[in-house]
Design an enzyme around this catalytic site. Sequence first.
Site, PDB file in Angstrom:
ATOM      1  N   SER A  90     -26.781  35.057  22.390  1.00  0.00           N
ATOM      2  CA  SER A  90     -25.236  35.430  22.277  1.00  0.00           C
ATOM      3  C   SER A  90     -24.742  35.233  21.112  1.00  0.00           C
ATOM      4  O   SER A  90     -25.499  35.381  19.784  1.00  0.00           O
ATOM      5  CB  SER A  90     -25.230  33.442  22.543  1.00  0.00           C
ATOM      6  OG  SER A  90     -23.973  32.659  22.262  1.00  0.00           O
ATOM      7  N   HIS A  94     -16.164  37.087  14.689  1.00  0.00           N
ATOM      8  CA  HIS A  94     -14.326  36.644  14.404  1.00  0.00           C
ATOM      9  C   HIS A  94     -14.341  38.002  12.584  1.00  0.00           C
ATOM     10  O   HIS A  94     -14.852  37.821  11.556  1.00  0.00           O
ATOM     11  CB  HIS A  94     -14.708  35.874  13.663  1.00  0.00           C
ATOM     12  CG  HIS A  94     -14.605  34.290  14.510  1.00  0.00           C
ATOM     13  ND1 HIS A  94     -13.470  33.976  15.546  1.00  0.00           N
ATOM     14  CD2 HIS A  94     -15.877  33.359  14.991  1.00  0.00           C
ATOM     15  CE1 HIS A  94     -13.983  33.008  16.704  1.00  0.00           C
ATOM     16  NE2 HIS A  94     -15.321  32.796  16.163  1.00  0.00           N
ATOM     17  N   HIS A 104     -16.815  37.536  22.531  1.00  0.00           N
ATOM     18  CA  HIS A 104     -17.549  36.646  22.742  1.00  0.00           C
ATOM     19  C   HIS A 104     -18.899  37.199  23.915  1.00  0.00           C
ATOM     20  O   HIS A 104     -17.800  37.985  24.866  1.00  0.00           O
ATOM     21  CB  HIS A 104     -17.048  35.100  23.530  1.00  0.00           C
ATOM     22  CG  HIS A 104     -18.471  34.445  24.002  1.00  0.00           C
ATOM     23  ND1 HIS A 104     -18.659  34.062  25.526  1.00  0.00           N
ATOM     24  CD2 HIS A 104     -19.653  33.883  23.478  1.00  0.00           C
ATOM     25  CE1 HIS A 104     -18.923  33.780  25.795  1.00  0.00           C
ATOM     26  NE2 HIS A 104     -20.711  33.722  24.904  1.00  0.00           N
ATOM     27  N   VAL A 107     -26.101  36.339  27.470  1.00  0.00           N
ATOM     28  CA  VAL A 107     -26.787  37.035  28.221  1.00  0.00           C
ATOM     29  C   VAL A 107     -28.032  35.673  27.806  1.00  0.00           C
ATOM     30  O   VAL A 107     -28.567  35.667  26.959  1.00  0.00           O
ATOM     31  CB  VAL A 107     -27.333  37.822  28.781  1.00  0.00           C
ATOM     32  CG1 VAL A 107     -25.781  38.710  29.652  1.00  0.00           C
ATOM     33  CG2 VAL A 107     -27.431  38.753  27.179  1.00  0.00           C
ATOM     34  N   ARG A 108     -28.608  35.466  28.732  1.00  0.00           N
ATOM     35  CA  ARG A 108     -28.955  33.921  29.721  1.00  0.00           C
ATOM     36  C   ARG A 108     -29.949  34.004  30.708  1.00  0.00           C
ATOM     37  O   ARG A 108     -29.885  34.038  31.451  1.00  0.00           O
ATOM     38  CB  ARG A 108     -28.715  32.789  29.500  1.00  0.00           C
ATOM     39  CG  ARG A 108     -27.739  32.133  29.979  1.00  0.00           C
ATOM     40  CD  ARG A 108     -27.167  31.558  29.237  1.00  0.00           C
ATOM     41  NE  ARG A 108     -25.934  30.662  30.241  1.00  0.00           N
ATOM     42  CZ  ARG A 108     -24.589  31.011  30.391  1.00  0.00           C
ATOM     43  NH1 ARG A 108     -24.266  32.062  29.585  1.00  0.00           N
ATOM     44  NH2 ARG A 108     -24.017  30.406  31.069  1.00  0.00           N
ATOM     45  N   HIS A 152     -11.785  45.759  30.584  1.00  0.00           N
ATOM     46  CA  HIS A 152     -11.819  44.752  31.817  1.00  0.00           C
ATOM     47  C   HIS A 152     -12.297  45.736  32.010  1.00  0.00           C
ATOM     48  O   HIS A 152     -13.148  45.456  33.522  1.00  0.00           O
ATOM     49  CB  HIS A 152     -10.394  44.886  32.309  1.00  0.00           C
ATOM     50  CG  HIS A 152     -10.261  42.761  32.196  1.00  0.00           C
ATOM     51  ND1 HIS A 152     -10.605  42.095  33.222  1.00  0.00           N
ATOM     52  CD2 HIS A 152      -9.746  42.146  31.044  1.00  0.00           C
ATOM     53  CE1 HIS A 152     -10.075  41.134  32.224  1.00  0.00           C
ATOM     54  NE2 HIS A 152      -9.662  40.746  31.327  1.00  0.00           N
ATOM     55  N   GLY A 266     -31.499  21.991  19.405  1.00  0.00           N
ATOM     56  CA  GLY A 266     -31.023  23.488  19.506  1.00  0.00           C
ATOM     57  C   GLY A 266     -31.186  24.099  18.184  1.00  0.00           C
ATOM     58  O   GLY A 266     -30.251  22.400  17.242  1.00  0.00           O
TER      59      GLY A 266
END
Length: 308
Positions: A90, A94, A104, A107-108, A152, A266
């Site tokens: 993750s 900024h 942002h 992937v998980r 995009h 976490g």
Amino acid sequence: MDTAPVREYFAGLQERIVERLEAIAGARFSRDVWVRPEGGGGVSRVIERNAVFERGGVNFSHVVGERLPPSATAARPQLSGRGFEVAGVSLVLHPLNPYVPTVHMNVRAFVASGREAFDGGAAPHSQPIWWFGGGMDLTPYYGFEEDAKHFHRVCRDAVQPFGEEYYPRFKRWCDNYFFLKHRGEPRGIGGIFFDDLNERDFDHCFGLTRSVGDRFLDAYVPVLERRISMPYGERERDFQAYRRGRYVEFNLVYDRGTLFGLQSNGRTEAILMSLPPIVQWRYDWHPDPGSAEAKLYSDFLTARDWIG
């Protein structure tokens, strides 16, 4: 089910992204290895107070638990009480320059079962249930159509080889998910977002998720490099800080990843590194008509078809 390559891929992805961003920033990310008492741990890579990134984090985590938290079972009550294992990357960046968008990416992979998980254990009473999730989205403060279209296009190209239907489906999902209902506005210009991906077979879903992670730098770095040297002043920084407030509101009110991380015990510092360091809230503020700030609302904070 051999899931070791999933964890290895995520760890390698973190390293590749950090290496490229360090070359652009001319500075190093800190490295913080943490262990979760209940099982698993992770590596947090964070950069702060840099000429390019005011704050950025690229986190790898691999978390094991005996019981799925409520945020993971809200849509899957049949999995309540099951053990779980989740691994992923993750990141949130900024930038300092208000003309460079915040970005942002996540992937998980999840496995919910009795004991079988990424370390190759055996489930004593049930087959594992697995799914993938992820995506990337862009949050500009001053919009540029060139940047939005590029971002995009790369999102589309990342998922199109796996099926023509994925980009329009995942774009709509992103537009709907990253929407502040209490404000009646999107967080940014979107991108792609998906969750609960368990279609065809494991290799298909892992391949799609891997493609999203692999294309992140292609999507963001050209935008970063185009805007990084644009001059700005106090006005632009003030507007950036104001719009960052929307980012904070979304992450603390709606974001499922934040809720899962906190509910699963976490590492709080790693979870909340996504928040920008400087933020402002103003009472009932509106941009001047015809201004560059007003253009963000009228031309960019809307669910547009950016690539036709």
